[in-house]
Design a protein around this motif. Sequence first.
Motif, PDB file in Angstrom:
ATOM      1  N   VAL A  17       0.837  -1.205   0.000  1.00 51.77           N
ATOM      2  CA  VAL A  17       0.000   0.000   0.000  1.00 51.77           C
ATOM      3  C   VAL A  17       0.872   1.255   0.000  1.00 51.77           C
ATOM      4  O   VAL A  17       0.594   2.221  -0.713  1.00 51.77           O
ATOM      5  CB  VAL A  17      -0.973  -0.008   1.195  1.00 51.77           C
ATOM      6  N   ALA A  18       1.940   1.251   0.773  1.00 49.27           N
ATOM      7  CA  ALA A  18       2.841   2.406   0.833  1.00 49.27           C
ATOM      8  C   ALA A  18       3.503   2.658  -0.522  1.00 49.27           C
ATOM      9  O   ALA A  18       3.603   3.808  -0.964  1.00 49.27           O
ATOM     10  CB  ALA A  18       3.890   2.198   1.913  1.00 49.27           C
ATOM     11  N   VAL A  19       3.929   1.616  -1.191  1.00 51.77           N
ATOM     12  CA  VAL A  19       4.554   1.764  -2.508  1.00 51.77           C
ATOM     13  C   VAL A  19       3.529   2.285  -3.516  1.00 51.77           C
ATOM     14  O   VAL A  19       3.820   3.190  -4.309  1.00 51.77           O
ATOM     15  CB  VAL A  19       5.173   0.432  -2.977  1.00 51.77           C
ATOM     16  N   GLY A  20       2.323   1.742  -3.486  1.00 49.65           N
ATOM     17  CA  GLY A  20       1.272   2.207  -4.391  1.00 49.65           C
ATOM     18  C   GLY A  20       0.923   3.668  -4.158  1.00 49.65           C
ATOM     19  O   GLY A  20       0.743   4.442  -5.102  1.00 49.65           O
ATOM     20  N   LEU A  21       0.850   4.069  -2.902  1.00 47.12           N
ATOM     21  CA  LEU A  21       0.565   5.459  -2.562  1.00 47.12           C
ATOM     22  C   LEU A  21       1.686   6.379  -3.017  1.00 47.12           C
ATOM     23  O   LEU A  21       1.442   7.481  -3.525  1.00 47.12           O
ATOM     24  CB  LEU A  21       0.339   5.582  -1.056  1.00 47.12           C
ATOM     25  N   TYR A  22       2.918   5.929  -2.878  1.00 42.95           N
ATOM     26  CA  TYR A  22       4.062   6.715  -3.337  1.00 42.95           C
ATOM     27  C   TYR A  22       3.959   6.994  -4.835  1.00 42.95           C
ATOM     28  O   TYR A  22       4.108   8.132  -5.284  1.00 42.95           O
ATOM     29  CB  TYR A  22       5.374   5.991  -3.020  1.00 42.95           C
ATOM     30  N   TYR A  23       3.705   5.948  -5.629  1.00 47.06           N
ATOM     31  CA  TYR A  23       3.620   6.126  -7.075  1.00 47.06           C
ATOM     32  C   TYR A  23       2.414   6.966  -7.475  1.00 47.06           C
ATOM     33  O   TYR A  23       2.494   7.760  -8.417  1.00 47.06           O
ATOM     34  CB  TYR A  23       3.592   4.772  -7.789  1.00 47.06           C
ATOM     35  N   ALA A  24       1.303   6.828  -6.791  1.00 47.40           N
ATOM     36  CA  ALA A  24       0.123   7.639  -7.095  1.00 47.40           C
ATOM     37  C   ALA A  24       0.392   9.110  -6.818  1.00 47.40           C
ATOM     38  O   ALA A  24       0.075   9.981  -7.640  1.00 47.40           O
ATOM     39  CB  ALA A  24      -1.075   7.144  -6.288  1.00 47.40           C
ATOM     40  N   LEU A  25       0.985   9.419  -5.674  1.00 47.05           N
ATOM     41  CA  LEU A  25       1.289  10.806  -5.338  1.00 47.05           C
ATOM     42  C   LEU A  25       2.357  11.393  -6.260  1.00 47.05           C
ATOM     43  O   LEU A  25       2.289  12.568  -6.623  1.00 47.05           O
ATOM     44  CB  LEU A  25       1.720  10.923  -3.882  1.00 47.05           C
ATOM     45  N   ARG A  26       3.317  10.576  -6.655  1.00 51.88           N
ATOM     46  CA  ARG A  26       4.342  11.033  -7.596  1.00 51.88           C
ATOM     47  C   ARG A  26       3.708  11.391  -8.938  1.00 51.88           C
ATOM     48  O   ARG A  26       4.037  12.409  -9.548  1.00 51.88           O
ATOM     49  CB  ARG A  26       5.404   9.949  -7.781  1.00 51.88           C
ATOM     50  N   HIS A  27       2.758  10.565  -9.383  1.00 52.72           N
ATOM     51  CA  HIS A  27       2.059  10.817 -10.635  1.00 52.72           C
ATOM     52  C   HIS A  27       1.275  12.132 -10.563  1.00 52.72           C
ATOM     53  O   HIS A  27       1.331  12.952 -11.475  1.00 52.72           O
ATOM     54  CB  HIS A  27       1.117   9.638 -10.924  1.00 52.72           C
ATOM     55  N   VAL A  28       0.545  12.331  -9.476  1.00 54.24           N
ATOM     56  CA  VAL A  28      -0.235  13.558  -9.297  1.00 54.24           C
ATOM     57  C   VAL A  28       0.693  14.773  -9.256  1.00 54.24           C
ATOM     58  O   VAL A  28       0.429  15.798  -9.897  1.00 54.24           O
ATOM     59  CB  VAL A  28      -1.098  13.476  -8.020  1.00 54.24           C
ATOM     60  N   TYR A  29       1.791  14.686  -8.540  1.00 57.05           N
ATOM     61  CA  TYR A  29       2.736  15.803  -8.443  1.00 57.05           C
ATOM     62  C   TYR A  29       3.344  16.138  -9.800  1.00 57.05           C
ATOM     63  O   TYR A  29       3.423  17.307 -10.181  1.00 57.05           O
ATOM     64  CB  TYR A  29       3.842  15.472  -7.437  1.00 57.05           C
ATOM     65  N   ARG A  30       3.756  15.123 -10.552  1.00 58.22           N
ATOM     66  CA  ARG A  30       4.348  15.376 -11.871  1.00 58.22           C
ATOM     67  C   ARG A  30       3.330  15.988 -12.825  1.00 58.22           C
ATOM     68  O   ARG A  30       3.660  16.873 -13.603  1.00 58.22           O
ATOM     69  CB  ARG A  30       4.909  14.087 -12.452  1.00 58.22           C
ATOM     70  N   ASN A  31       2.086  15.516 -12.784  1.00 54.72           N
ATOM     71  CA  ASN A  31       1.046  16.111 -13.623  1.00 54.72           C
ATOM     72  C   ASN A  31       0.826  17.565 -13.242  1.00 54.72           C
ATOM     73  O   ASN A  31       0.665  18.414 -14.109  1.00 54.72           O
ATOM     74  CB  ASN A  31      -0.264  15.332 -13.511  1.00 54.72           C
ATOM     75  N   PHE A  32       0.792  17.866 -11.950  1.00 53.94           N
ATOM     76  CA  PHE A  32       0.608  19.237 -11.485  1.00 53.94           C
ATOM     77  C   PHE A  32       1.760  20.123 -11.947  1.00 53.94           C
ATOM     78  O   PHE A  32       1.563  21.224 -12.448  1.00 53.94           O
ATOM     79  CB  PHE A  32       0.498  19.262  -9.961  1.00 53.94           C
ATOM     80  N   ARG A  33       2.979  19.628 -11.803  1.00 49.80           N
ATOM     81  CA  ARG A  33       4.167  20.393 -12.175  1.00 49.80           C
ATOM     82  C   ARG A  33       4.225  20.664 -13.673  1.00 49.80           C
ATOM     83  O   ARG A  33       4.647  21.728 -14.100  1.00 49.80           O
ATOM     84  CB  ARG A  33       5.405  19.637 -11.727  1.00 49.80           C
ATOM     85  N   MET A  34       3.770  19.696 -14.491  1.00 48.93           N
ATOM     86  CA  MET A  34       3.815  19.846 -15.947  1.00 48.93           C
ATOM     87  C   MET A  34       2.536  20.458 -16.510  1.00 48.93           C
ATOM     88  O   MET A  34       2.444  20.689 -17.703  1.00 48.93           O
ATOM     89  CB  MET A  34       4.060  18.488 -16.594  1.00 48.93           C
ATOM     90  N   GLY A  35       1.533  20.671 -15.667  1.00 51.22           N
ATOM     91  CA  GLY A  35       0.293  21.272 -16.128  1.00 51.22           C
ATOM     92  C   GLY A  35      -0.593  20.321 -16.906  1.00 51.22           C
ATOM     93  O   GLY A  35      -1.388  20.752 -17.732  1.00 51.22           O
ATOM     94  N   ARG A  36      -0.461  19.028 -16.674  1.00 52.71           N
ATOM     95  CA  ARG A  36      -1.262  18.031 -17.382  1.00 52.71           C
ATOM     96  C   ARG A  36      -2.394  17.548 -16.496  1.00 52.71           C
ATOM     97  O   ARG A  36      -2.402  17.774 -15.300  1.00 52.71           O
ATOM     98  CB  ARG A  36      -0.406  16.830 -17.775  1.00 52.71           C
ATOM     99  N   GLU A  37      -3.344  16.855 -17.142  1.00 55.77           N
ATOM    100  CA  GLU A  37      -4.450  16.246 -16.424  1.00 55.77           C
ATOM    101  C   GLU A  37      -4.708  14.865 -16.996  1.00 55.77           C
ATOM    102  O   GLU A  37      -4.427  14.616 -18.157  1.00 55.77           O
ATOM    103  CB  GLU A  37      -5.728  17.072 -16.575  1.00 55.77           C
ATOM    104  N   ASP A  38      -5.266  13.989 -16.187  1.00 53.31           N
ATOM    105  CA  ASP A  38      -5.698  12.676 -16.643  1.00 53.31           C
ATOM    106  C   ASP A  38      -7.193  12.733 -16.914  1.00 53.31           C
ATOM    107  O   ASP A  38      -7.994  12.135 -16.218  1.00 53.31           O
ATOM    108  CB  ASP A  38      -5.407  11.602 -15.588  1.00 53.31           C
TER     109      ASP A  38
END
Length: 55
Positions: A10-31
Amino acid sequence: MATFIVGAIVAVGLYYALRHVYRNFRMGREDCCGGNCAACSGHCTGGRALPHRSA
């Protein structure tokens, strides 16, 4: 022991999910291409929104 393993997964999955959200925010993208490509202004490829590019 099983609780530790599940917690680690669960911790690893949460890490990757938050990393994805942060990178999208930083690059101005959306899913947003999951069903409403109009919200992406039509810039959807392979299920992911692409950032707007000026020519």
